[in-house]
Design an enzyme around this catalytic site. Structure first.
Site, PDB file in Angstrom:
ATOM      1  N   SER A 102       0.867  -1.166   0.000  1.00  0.00           N
ATOM      2  CA  SER A 102       0.000   0.000   0.000  1.00  0.00           C
ATOM      3  C   SER A 102       0.911   1.225   0.000  1.00  0.00           C
ATOM      4  CB  SER A 102      -0.865  -0.034   1.268  1.00  0.00           C
ATOM      5  OG  SER A 102      -1.605   1.158   1.393  1.00  0.00           O
TER       6      SER A 102
ATOM      7  N   LYS B 228      -1.084  -1.095  -4.411  1.00  0.00           N
ATOM      8  CA  LYS B 228      -2.279  -0.291  -4.093  1.00  0.00           C
ATOM      9  C   LYS B 228      -1.798   1.123  -3.851  1.00  0.00           C
ATOM     10  CE  LYS B 228      -4.635   0.014   0.406  1.00  0.00           C
ATOM     11  NZ  LYS B 228      -5.236  -0.808   1.476  1.00  0.00           N
TER      12      LYS B 228
ATOM     13  N   LYS C 118      -2.932   5.091  -2.652  1.00  0.00           N
ATOM     14  CA  LYS C 118      -3.960   5.878  -1.976  1.00  0.00           C
ATOM     15  C   LYS C 118      -4.381   7.014  -2.893  1.00  0.00           C
ATOM     16  CE  LYS C 118      -3.946   3.859   2.097  1.00  0.00           C
ATOM     17  NZ  LYS C 118      -5.150   3.295   2.718  1.00  0.00           N
TER      18      LYS C 118
ATOM     19  N   ASP D 281      -7.154   3.041  -3.063  1.00  0.00           N
ATOM     20  CA  ASP D 281      -7.868   3.110  -1.786  1.00  0.00           C
ATOM     21  C   ASP D 281      -8.139   4.578  -1.466  1.00  0.00           C
ATOM     22  OD1 ASP D 281      -8.888   2.869   0.764  1.00  0.00           O
ATOM     23  OD2 ASP D 281      -7.163   1.806   1.603  1.00  0.00           O
TER      24      ASP D 281
ATOM     25  N   GLU E 265     -10.962   0.563  -3.241  1.00  0.00           N
ATOM     26  CA  GLU E 265     -11.229   0.315  -1.832  1.00  0.00           C
ATOM     27  C   GLU E 265     -11.855   1.550  -1.193  1.00  0.00           C
ATOM     28  OE1 GLU E 265      -7.772  -1.422   0.007  1.00  0.00           O
ATOM     29  OE2 GLU E 265      -8.399  -0.868   2.029  1.00  0.00           O
TER      30      GLU E 265
ATOM     31  N   ASP F 220     -13.489  -1.723   3.439  1.00  0.00           N
ATOM     32  CA  ASP F 220     -12.514  -1.828   4.519  1.00  0.00           C
ATOM     33  C   ASP F 220     -13.190  -1.318   5.802  1.00  0.00           C
ATOM     34  OD1 ASP F 220     -10.485  -1.321   6.363  1.00  0.00           O
ATOM     35  OD2 ASP F 220      -9.116  -0.348   4.976  1.00  0.00           O
TER      36      ASP F 220
ATOM     37  N   LYS G 268      -9.331  -6.947   8.255  1.00  0.00           N
ATOM     38  CA  LYS G 268      -8.302  -6.480   9.181  1.00  0.00           C
ATOM     39  C   LYS G 268      -8.582  -7.050  10.561  1.00  0.00           C
ATOM     40  CE  LYS G 268      -6.936  -2.196   6.907  1.00  0.00           C
ATOM     41  NZ  LYS G 268      -7.169  -0.742   6.841  1.00  0.00           N
TER      42      LYS G 268
ATOM     43  N   GLY H  51      -3.662  -4.226   6.257  1.00  0.00           N
ATOM     44  CA  GLY H  51      -2.617  -3.887   7.218  1.00  0.00           C
ATOM     45  C   GLY H  51      -2.869  -2.521   7.824  1.00  0.00           C
TER      46      GLY H  51
END
Ligand code: OSB
Ligand code: MG
Length: 385
Positions: free
Chosen positions: A151, A177, A179, A204, A229, A254, A278, A306
Site C-alpha cells: 500500500s 495499491k 492511496k 484506496d 477500496e 474496509d 483487518k 494492514g
C-alpha cells in the site's frame, strides 16, 4: 513437563489455563517514510503492545488503533483506557481452554474492536506456544507461502510516487495499491498506468468521496483496476451498493467491515465484491476467521489488510493470511518498508517473487526483541491477580 497438556478434541475444558498477568505498554517508533492517506499523514507510530502471562508462558499482541480517530473512532489512548478499565478486570484470574472463549467474554461490549483484538490475539499467540504448534495451524491455515502486496501512500509529487512504485515492483510485490483523494486520483492513476500497463493495481480512497462524485468514480473503470477500496462513507454500505451497480470496477470495503454481521449485510446488499479483512478492526482472530469462512463459502474475494503494524501485529497478519480463502495479495509486506529496526527477530522479509514463506516453528516464527521493546517503551502498566 509442560504444565499445559496439548489441547485435544473433547477434553479441552481439562486444559484450562489461567490469566495471571497482563502487561500493556506504549512504544514509539518513527516510520522510515511518512504514510499519507486521504485523512492525513503519519510520520511516527505510537503502538500499544500487550503481553499475557499464564503459568509461565507468554503471549504477545499488538493493538492496531492509530494515533488519531481518523481511520477508526479508536485510538491508542481509547484502547489503553478500555483495556485498563474494562478488559483487564474481565480477564485477570480467569480460566480458559480455547482462545475463542476470550472473545465470548468480550461479546457484550459494544465497539472497541481494536482494544479487544489486542487482548484476544495475545491469547491465540500464547495458545500456539503452549501447544507447541505454529500459530497459523492453530488458526486453521493451510498456505505454506502467502502472496504480498503493498500500500503506497499519497506522495509530495507524482515523480516520487513513480519512484516508490518502481522500488516495490522491482522488489517483486504482486499487487500495488495506491492511496487516492480528490485532486490525486484520475491523472495520477493514468500516469501510473502509462508506466505500468500490466501490474495488478488497486486504489484506496479511505472514504474521500460521495455519490456526488459518481462521474469521476465511473471514469476509474478505464484503468483496469483490481478494485477500488472504500470510495464512500466510512460506515456506509447503502451508497456503496448504489455505486457498485453503476461501475464495473470491483468495490472493496474496509472501514465498515467491523464484524461478520456487517460483512454479511454488505455482501447481501452487493455493496462490494471484495473484502479487506483487518484483524484489529473486527476484534481479533475469532471474528476474522468467521468472516474469512463466510467469504470462502460464498465465493467472495477476501484479503488481509494492514495498519502499519510493527512485527508482532505483522506476524499475526501473516499467520491469518494462510487461511485458504486468502487468494489475492494482502497489504502484508516487509518490515523494512516501515521501520528501520523491527521489534521482532527476524524482521519480516519478502522473497524476490513477492511471497512470504510461512515459518513452521512454534508460535509465529518472529520473536519479540524484549530488550529493544523495553528501550522504546514510553509507558507501561501491569494488571495481575
Ligand atoms: O485503509 O488500508 C487502509 C494504513 C493505515 C490505515 C488504513 C489503511 C492503511 C493502509 C496501510 O493502507 C497498509 C499497510 O501497509 O499496513
Ligand atoms: Mg483501506
Amino acid at each position: 513437563m509442560s504444565p499445559f497438556p496439548k489441547g485435544g478434541k473433547g477434553g479441552e475444558r481439562e486444559n484450562v489455563i489461567k490469566i495471571e498477568r497482563l502487561e500493556i505498554r506504549e512504544i514509539n517508533l518513527p516510520l522510515v517514510h511518512f504514510f499519507e492517506t486521504s485523512f492525513g499523514r503519519t510520520e511516527r507510530r505510537r503502538i500499544l503492545l500487550t503481553k499475557i502471562f499464564c503459568n509461565g508462558a507468554i503471549g504477545y499482541g499488538e493493538c492496531t488503533a492509530g494515533e488519531t480517530p481518523l481511520f477508526s473512532h479508536e485510538t491508542i489512548d481509547t484502547a489503553w483506557i478500555m483495556i485498563k478499565e474494562t478488559l483487564a478486570p474481565i480477564i485477570i484470574g480467569r480460566n480458559w481452554a480455547a482462545p475463542s472463549e476470550v472473545s465470548q467474554w468480550f461479546q457484550p461490549i459494544r465497539g472497541h474492536q481494536m482494544a479487544r483484538a489486542a487482548i484476544e490475539n495475545a491469547c491465540w499467540d500464547l495458545t500456539a506456544r503452549v501447544r507447541n504448534i505454529p500459530l497459523y495451524k492453530l488458526l486453521g491455515g493451510t498456505l505454506k507461502k502467502i502472496p504480498c502486496g503493498v500500500s503506497i501512500g499519497i506522495q509530495d509529487n507524482p515523480e516520487q510516487l513513480l519512484e516508490k512504485i518502481k522500488t516495490e515492483v522491482d522488489a517483486g510485490y504482486r499487487r500495488i495499491k495506491i492511496k487516492i483523494k480528490p485532486g490525486w486520483d484520475c491523472d495520477i492513476i493514468r500516469l501510473v498506468r502509462r508506466h505500468y500497463p500490466d501490474i495488478q493495481l488497486s486504489v484506496d480512497a479511505n472514504s474521500a468521496y460521495t455519490l456526488a462524485d459518481i462521474d469521476l468514480l465511473k471514469r476509474l473503470d478505464e484503468f483496469n483496476l483490481l478494485m477500488i477500496e472504500q470510495p464512500l462513507g466510512y460506515d456506509d454500505i447503502i451508497d456503496h451498493s448504489e455505486l457498485q451497480k453503476q461501475i464495473k470496477t470491483a468495490i472493496c470495503l474496509d472501514e465498515p467491515i467491523t464484524s461478520l454481521d456487517k460483512a454479511r449485510k454488505a455482501i447481501e446488499m452487493k455493496s462490494c465484491l471484495i473484502i479487506n479483512l483487518k484483524l484489529g478492526r473486527v476484534g481479533g482472530f475469532s471474528e476474522a476467521i468467521k468472516i474469512h469462512d463466510y467469504c470462502y463459502k460464498n465465493n467472495i474475494l477476501v484479503w488481509c489488510g494492514g495498519m502499519l503494524e510493527a512485527g508482532i501485529g505483522r506476524s499475526h497478519n501473516i499467520a491469518m493470511s494462510t487461511l485458504p480463502g486468502f487468494r489475492i495479495p494482502g497489504d502484508v509486506s516487509a518490515s523494512k518498508r516501515y521501520y528501520k529496526e523491527d521489534i521482532v527477530e527476524p524482521p519480516v522479509t519478502v522473497n524476490e517473487d513477492g511471497f512470504i514463506n510461512i515459518s513452521q516453528v512454534t508460535g509465529t516464527g518472529y520473536e519479540p526483541r524484549e530488550d529493544y521493546i523495553e528501550r522504546i517503551t514510553v509507558r507501561k502498566e501491569v494488571f495481575s491477580v
